[in-house]
Motif scaffolding. Structure first.
Motif, PDB file in Angstrom:
ATOM      1  N   GLU A  94      65.495  54.937  74.308  1.00  0.00           N
ATOM      2  CA  GLU A  94      64.871  54.149  73.243  1.00  0.00           C
ATOM      3  C   GLU A  94      64.024  53.041  73.852  1.00  0.00           C
ATOM      4  O   GLU A  94      64.497  52.327  74.746  1.00  0.00           O
ATOM      5  N   LYS A  95      62.774  52.928  73.347  1.00  0.00           N
ATOM      6  CA  LYS A  95      61.930  51.817  73.794  1.00  0.00           C
ATOM      7  C   LYS A  95      61.805  50.838  72.644  1.00  0.00           C
ATOM      8  O   LYS A  95      61.599  51.247  71.505  1.00  0.00           O
ATOM      9  N   ASN A  96      61.964  49.548  72.950  1.00  0.00           N
ATOM     10  CA  ASN A  96      61.903  48.536  71.905  1.00  0.00           C
ATOM     11  C   ASN A  96      61.124  47.350  72.471  1.00  0.00           C
ATOM     12  O   ASN A  96      61.707  46.470  73.105  1.00  0.00           O
ATOM     13  N   GLY A  97      59.810  47.347  72.297  1.00  0.00           N
ATOM     14  CA  GLY A  97      58.968  46.307  72.908  1.00  0.00           C
ATOM     15  C   GLY A  97      59.099  46.388  74.416  1.00  0.00           C
ATOM     16  O   GLY A  97      59.109  47.478  74.994  1.00  0.00           O
ATOM     17  N   SER A  99      61.756  45.813  76.071  1.00  0.00           N
ATOM     18  CA  SER A  99      63.077  46.332  76.452  1.00  0.00           C
ATOM     19  C   SER A  99      63.109  47.840  76.309  1.00  0.00           C
ATOM     20  O   SER A  99      62.415  48.404  75.466  1.00  0.00           O
ATOM     21  N   HIS A 100      63.911  48.460  77.142  1.00  0.00           N
ATOM     22  CA  HIS A 100      64.163  49.871  76.917  1.00  0.00           C
ATOM     23  C   HIS A 100      65.619  50.154  77.238  1.00  0.00           C
ATOM     24  O   HIS A 100      66.233  49.484  78.044  1.00  0.00           O
ATOM     25  N   PHE A 101      66.143  51.122  76.527  1.00  0.00           N
ATOM     26  CA  PHE A 101      67.558  51.453  76.648  1.00  0.00           C
ATOM     27  C   PHE A 101      67.666  52.850  77.225  1.00  0.00           C
ATOM     28  O   PHE A 101      66.874  53.731  76.892  1.00  0.00           O
ATOM     29  N   ARG A 102      68.656  53.009  78.081  1.00  0.00           N
ATOM     30  CA  ARG A 102      68.776  54.282  78.798  1.00  0.00           C
ATOM     31  C   ARG A 102      70.066  54.987  78.429  1.00  0.00           C
ATOM     32  O   ARG A 102      70.865  54.475  77.638  1.00  0.00           O
ATOM     33  N   THR A 103      70.312  56.119  79.054  1.00  0.00           N
ATOM     34  CA  THR A 103      71.513  56.909  78.751  1.00  0.00           C
ATOM     35  C   THR A 103      72.751  56.335  79.440  1.00  0.00           C
ATOM     36  O   THR A 103      73.837  56.872  79.284  1.00  0.00           O
ATOM     37  N   VAL A 104      72.593  55.260  80.218  1.00  0.00           N
ATOM     38  CA  VAL A 104      73.741  54.525  80.774  1.00  0.00           C
ATOM     39  C   VAL A 104      73.617  53.062  80.352  1.00  0.00           C
ATOM     40  O   VAL A 104      72.506  52.573  80.137  1.00  0.00           O
ATOM     41  N   PRO A 105      74.763  52.371  80.232  1.00  0.00           N
ATOM     42  CA  PRO A 105      74.678  50.942  79.908  1.00  0.00           C
ATOM     43  C   PRO A 105      74.239  50.130  81.112  1.00  0.00           C
ATOM     44  O   PRO A 105      74.404  50.566  82.257  1.00  0.00           O
ATOM     45  N   SER A 106      73.665  48.936  80.838  1.00  0.00           N
ATOM     46  CA  SER A 106      73.280  48.025  81.928  1.00  0.00           C
ATOM     47  C   SER A 106      73.335  46.602  81.386  1.00  0.00           C
ATOM     48  O   SER A 106      72.825  46.341  80.285  1.00  0.00           O
ATOM     49  N   ALA A 107      73.942  45.680  82.131  1.00  0.00           N
ATOM     50  CA  ALA A 107      74.039  44.285  81.698  1.00  0.00           C
ATOM     51  C   ALA A 107      72.643  43.753  81.404  1.00  0.00           C
ATOM     52  O   ALA A 107      71.748  43.853  82.249  1.00  0.00           O
ATOM     53  N   GLY A 108      72.442  43.236  80.188  1.00  0.00           N
ATOM     54  CA  GLY A 108      71.135  42.703  79.801  1.00  0.00           C
ATOM     55  C   GLY A 108      70.069  43.786  79.702  1.00  0.00           C
ATOM     56  O   GLY A 108      68.888  43.480  79.642  1.00  0.00           O
ATOM     57  N   ALA A 109      70.470  45.040  79.689  1.00  0.00           N
ATOM     58  CA  ALA A 109      69.535  46.190  79.684  1.00  0.00           C
ATOM     59  C   ALA A 109      68.484  46.047  80.792  1.00  0.00           C
ATOM     60  O   ALA A 109      67.317  46.359  80.595  1.00  0.00           O
ATOM     61  N   LEU A 110      68.921  45.556  81.951  1.00  0.00           N
ATOM     62  CA  LEU A 110      67.958  45.272  83.032  1.00  0.00           C
ATOM     63  C   LEU A 110      67.709  46.475  83.944  1.00  0.00           C
ATOM     64  O   LEU A 110      66.675  46.554  84.603  1.00  0.00           O
ATOM     65  N   HIS A 111      68.652  47.362  84.041  1.00  0.00           N
ATOM     66  CA  HIS A 111      68.502  48.600  84.819  1.00  0.00           C
ATOM     67  C   HIS A 111      67.884  48.334  86.193  1.00  0.00           C
ATOM     68  O   HIS A 111      66.692  48.596  86.423  1.00  0.00           O
ATOM     69  N   TYR A 130      61.721  62.485  96.615  1.00  0.00           N
ATOM     70  CA  TYR A 130      60.958  62.107  95.432  1.00  0.00           C
ATOM     71  C   TYR A 130      61.608  60.883  94.781  1.00  0.00           C
ATOM     72  O   TYR A 130      62.791  60.622  94.993  1.00  0.00           O
ATOM     73  N   ARG A 131      60.813  60.159  93.986  1.00  0.00           N
ATOM     74  CA  ARG A 131      61.367  59.043  93.208  1.00  0.00           C
ATOM     75  C   ARG A 131      61.183  59.360  91.737  1.00  0.00           C
ATOM     76  O   ARG A 131      60.154  59.930  91.332  1.00  0.00           O
ATOM     77  N   TYR A 132      62.184  59.002  90.946  1.00  0.00           N
ATOM     78  CA  TYR A 132      62.159  59.270  89.506  1.00  0.00           C
ATOM     79  C   TYR A 132      61.557  58.077  88.774  1.00  0.00           C
ATOM     80  O   TYR A 132      61.941  56.931  89.031  1.00  0.00           O
ATOM     81  N   LEU A 133      60.612  58.364  87.866  1.00  0.00           N
ATOM     82  CA  LEU A 133      60.010  57.314  87.046  1.00  0.00           C
ATOM     83  C   LEU A 133      60.541  57.474  85.625  1.00  0.00           C
ATOM     84  O   LEU A 133      60.068  58.336  84.875  1.00  0.00           O
ATOM     85  N   PRO A 134      61.558  56.675  85.244  1.00  0.00           N
ATOM     86  CA  PRO A 134      62.215  56.885  83.950  1.00  0.00           C
ATOM     87  C   PRO A 134      61.269  56.794  82.761  1.00  0.00           C
ATOM     88  O   PRO A 134      61.375  57.580  81.818  1.00  0.00           O
ATOM     89  N   LEU A 135      60.328  55.840  82.780  1.00  0.00           N
ATOM     90  CA  LEU A 135      59.460  55.668  81.610  1.00  0.00           C
ATOM     91  C   LEU A 135      58.504  56.837  81.419  1.00  0.00           C
ATOM     92  O   LEU A 135      58.060  57.115  80.315  1.00  0.00           O
TER      93      LEU A 135
END
Ligand code: FMN
Length: 246
Positions: A94-97, A99-111, A130-135
């Motif tokens: 989920e993208k919200n401005g 901020s974005h939320f991922r399939t794992v939790p993260s303190a402050g959604a900071l990932h 390779y490197r993964y680009l989540p967005l």
């Protein structure tokens, strides 16, 4: 008085105790937030996770069946399997401005992580790091700063975990992405969150009937040299290998 063997641990606990107030200079760092690629890197798109028809699995069965597997067959992983593994470990749900939320939790959604993968056998993607680009839900190929992608195996106490895997995940932490907000306590969150990610990989790999092994015994200095990171502003926090079962 603590024994020598536990001094480092107690110091860590003491210096990362919860403070009443957060750091005053709370300004988010702008460097390399959530897998930004360099201008000369070419995006390798991955199959869209939503469009992949997955066999239904019962969560309870999957949790009961989760176990470590260290021997893999020579079979390739499908690109869609890699796509699912990446999505459920660091993918954006989920993208919200800003901020974005991922399939794992993260303190402050900071990932605060980067995901690199060593590919040995994945359909349609040549071996390499390779490197993964989540967005973007995409990969970019990385340059090895010493050795090549096969060198990663040699950094592990049990090299076959990596050399015989179809793909090995290397999670690195960028502490600055946590510390700006949570101060020294953010260090604890880095290690807690790495556990969330690897557990998701275990559950997802089990659901896909793949073998998986968490890896904690590696020489981080050697890994940092191969990846071209300094081990301070970014350091290797955890690894895991995945492959088809024998
Ligand atoms: C933090 C951590 C580090 C691990 N490191 C390694 C490792 O370096 N090599 C290895 O073969 N297994 C490693 N494992 C896997 C454990 O040995 C395995 O989880 C344990 O034997 C229990 O088996 P199970 O996962 O099947 O329940 C690690 C597991 C964890 C949680």
């Amino acid at each position: 008085m603590h024994s020598d063997s536990s001094r480092t641990g107690y110091r860590f606990l003491k210096e990362t105790i919860l403070q009443d107030s957060l750091p005053s200079q709370s300004k988010e760092p702008t460097t390399r937030i959530c897998g930004v690629c360099e201008p000369d890197q070419v995006l390798i798109p991955l199959p869209t996770p939503d469009a992949i028809p997955l066999d239904p699995v019962l969560l309870w069965d999957t949790l009961d069946n989760r176990h470590t597997i260290r021997d893999y067959s020579d079979d390739e992983l499908h690109k869609w399997e890699l796509s699912i593994l990446l999505h459920y470990t660091q993918g954006v749900r989920e993208k919200n401005g800003p901020s974005h939320f991922r399939t794992v939790p993260s303190a402050g959604a900071l990932h605060p992580f980067e995901t690199r993968i060593v590919i040995n056998r994945v359909s349609g993607i040549p071996p390499g790091i390779y490197r993964y680009l989540p967005l973007d839900h995409a990969l970019v190929q990385e340059t090895c700063h010493s050795g090549d992608h096969l060198s990663i195996a040699k950094t592990c106490k049990k090299p076959s975990l990596v050399s015989e895997s179809a793909v090995t995940f290397i999670w690195t932490a960028v502490p600055e992405r946590m510390i700006w907000k949570f101060g020294q306590r953010g260090w604890r969150y880095l290690f807690i969150e790495a556990g969330h990610i690897c557990q998701n990989l275990y559950i997802t790999a089990t659901g896909l009937h793949l073998g998986i092994c968490a890896i904690g015994s590696y020489n981080e200095n050697d890994i940092h040299c191969i990846l071209g990171i300094d081990g301070e502003t970014e350091f290797c926090i955890y690894m895991a290998s995945v492959g088809k079962k024998k």
